[in-house]
Design an enzyme around this catalytic site. Structure first.
Site, short mmCIF file in Angstrom:
data_model
loop_
_atom_site.label_atom_id
_atom_site.label_comp_id
_atom_site.label_asym_id
_atom_site.label_seq_id
_atom_site.Cartn_x
_atom_site.Cartn_y
_atom_site.Cartn_z
CE LYS A 137 26.23 28.00 -46.72
NZ LYS A 137 27.33 28.68 -47.35
CE LYS A 147 35.33 28.20 -46.17
NZ LYS A 147 34.33 28.55 -47.17
CE LYS A 163 28.78 22.27 -48.17
NZ LYS A 163 29.44 23.22 -48.99
N1 AQP Z 1 32.62 19.24 -48.64
C1 AQP Z 1 33.03 19.69 -49.81
N2 AQP Z 1 33.47 18.83 -50.76
C2 AQP Z 1 33.93 19.28 -51.96
N3 AQP Z 1 33.97 20.60 -52.30
C3 AQP Z 1 33.55 21.49 -51.38
N4 AQP Z 1 33.47 22.84 -51.37
C4 AQP Z 1 32.96 23.26 -50.21
N5 AQP Z 1 32.71 22.21 -49.40
C5 AQP Z 1 33.05 21.09 -50.10
C6 AQP Z 1 33.89 23.67 -52.50
O1 AQP Z 1 34.82 24.63 -51.99
C7 AQP Z 1 34.69 25.83 -52.75
C8 AQP Z 1 34.65 26.99 -51.84
O2 AQP Z 1 33.48 26.95 -51.05
P1 AQP Z 1 33.01 28.25 -50.30
O3 AQP Z 1 33.89 28.53 -49.18
O4 AQP Z 1 32.88 29.37 -51.21
O5 AQP Z 1 31.55 27.94 -49.82
P2 AQP Z 1 30.78 26.67 -49.47
O6 AQP Z 1 30.55 25.84 -50.67
O7 AQP Z 1 29.54 27.15 -48.78
O8 AQP Z 1 31.78 25.92 -48.47
P3 AQP Z 1 31.63 25.42 -47.01
O9 AQP Z 1 32.95 24.98 -46.57
O10 AQP Z 1 30.53 24.42 -46.89
O11 AQP Z 1 31.24 26.67 -46.18
P4 AQP Z 1 29.96 26.96 -45.33
O12 AQP Z 1 30.01 26.03 -44.17
O13 AQP Z 1 30.13 28.40 -44.95
O14 AQP Z 1 28.78 26.69 -46.20
C9 AQP Z 1 33.45 25.69 -53.63
O15 AQP Z 1 33.86 25.39 -54.96
C10 AQP Z 1 32.73 24.51 -53.04
O16 AQP Z 1 32.01 23.79 -54.01
#
Ligand code: AQP
Length: 354
Positions: free
Chosen positions: A118, A214, A211
């Site tokens: 990040k 968001k 992956k």
């Molecule tokens: N691609 C994914 N596949 C399976 N699980 C996922 N999670 C996130 N992306 C995937 C799971 O969703 C939960 C919430 O995630 P979060 O919003 O707290 O943060 P994150 O893991 O950083 O999710 P994002 O969507 O990838 O956001 P950004 O882009 O901001 O980094 C967690 O349990 C995560 O494992």
């Protein structure tokens, strides 16, 4: 609360809640309600760890906090039987994080791959909050002395760090913990990650090695929970594939990340194994598989999107859910903080927990 074991998990309100968040986390949150006491948190303090261009500023943050809450409820989380709230309403998260900052080691945080991803190349310019994110996450979980944490694969390393922090706290304060009445010296439990189901890592629709996220600049990389049927159809039809037909055996998906991802999504949404899906679609062209996937996605996600829309239109209701949840979470958190302060040796007043 009816069960003995406690689940805690969170989702950041950073917008664009997607199929990965749903299959990797929220679906499992819903299941866990049948067997555990559950606390589901909209982690707004985590959301602000990246630049304001990522979390969108105050109006967006409030909007996204309500949207994640609506997604929880629309997916089937019951905020009466369990606890749903936003993190910033319970001061204990920040206070316990500070104590854990003094337990965790810089070397431990330096190994966290999510920070490296990040922060990117501009590490010097990343916020201290982003670097410290895993410590706040440990505080989130251990503030409720939760034992189980359903998350996607990407959060495994952070969970391991939470366990290290719990263990070191228990070691550092072992005598004090015993004097506080915990004869086994274990004040904080070592939380177990629950990485469940066939879609623990849903990948980008544009690149099967990344992956679904968001923060991906391309909206075509993900299916958002709020996407309508047309958007879902367009994204799946444009999803990257390879020229080969689908294999009939699961091992034929090796080294074909995009095909593997789409079959995995189909399997997760239909509660079938990948092998079972390939028995039906193996040997066929992607186009007919994609049509079936569009139909499946729309049938599973449209009711959730519709319910989210209805809930978001009533912000007063959502806010009541969050305030009620925070009151119940705070009552539990205060018990942990009272004990933690005694264990650490902080003097506190007798009339309240602080
Ligand atoms: N691609 C994914 N596949 C399976 N699980 C996922 N999670 C996130 N992306 C995937 C799971 O969703 C939960 C919430 O995630 P979060 O919003 O707290 O943060 P994150 O893991 O950083 O999710 P994002 O969507 O990838 O956001 P950004 O882009 O901001 O980094 C967690 O349990 C995560 O494992």
């Amino acid at each position: 609360m009816a069960f003995t074991e406690l689940v805690f998990s969170g989702v950041q309100p950073t917008g664009n809640l997607h199929l990965g968040n749903y299959l990797g986390a929220i679906v499992n949150f819903v299941k866990m309600q049948e067997t555990h006491n559950c606390i589901y948190c909209v982690v707004d303090m985590h959301a602000i760890t990246q630049g304001v261009d990522v979390w969108g500023g105050p109006t967006e943050l409030a909007r996204n906090t309500r949207e994640v809450t609506a997604a929880f409820i629309a997916a089937g989380i019951d905020p009466k039987k369990h606890i749903v709230f936003n993190q910033s309403q319970v001061a204990g998260h920040a206070e316990l994080a500070w104590i854990f900052n003094c337990v965790a080691r810089v070397g431990w945080l330096n190994r966290m791959t999510q920070f490296k991803e990040k922060a990117g190349k501009d590490r010097e310019n990343a916020s201290i909050g982003l670097y410290d994110y895993p410590v706040l996450m440990a505080a989130d979980i251990l503030l409720y002395r939760a034992t189980h944490v359903p998350v996607g694969e990407d959060q495994k390393q952070h969970l391991e760090l939470s366990r290290d922090i719990a263990q070191k706290f228990n070691n550092d304060f072992a005598d004090s913990i015993r004097r506080s009445g915990f004869d086994d010296g274990l004040f904080f439990p070592l939380p177990e990650p629950l990485i469940m189901g066939p879609a623990t890592r849903v990948m980008s629709l544009r690149d099967g090695t990344k992956k679904m996220s968001k923060s991906d600049a391309s909206d075509y990389s993900r299916i958002n929970l709020t996407d309508d049927a047309d958007a879902i159809a367009q994204k799946i039809r444009k999803a990257k594939t390879d020229p080969e037909p689908l294999p009939s055996e699961e091992k034929g998906l090796e080294a074909r990340p995009e095909a593997d991802n789409l079959v995995g999504i189909f399997a997760a949404l239909s509660a079938r194994s990948k092998q079972d899906v390939l028995r039906e679609f193996g040997g066929g062209q992607f186009s007919s598989f994609k049509n079936a996937l569009v139909e499946l996605c729309v049938s599973k996600l449209s009711p959730i999107a519709g319910e989210m829309k209805r809930l978001v239109a009533d912000p007063a209701y959502i806010d009541r859910v969050l305030i009620d949840g925070a009151d119940r979470a705070r009552a539990l958190a205060d018990q942990t903080m009272t004990k933690t302060k005694d264990i650490v040796g902080f003097i506190r007043g007798q009339t309240g927990p602080w």
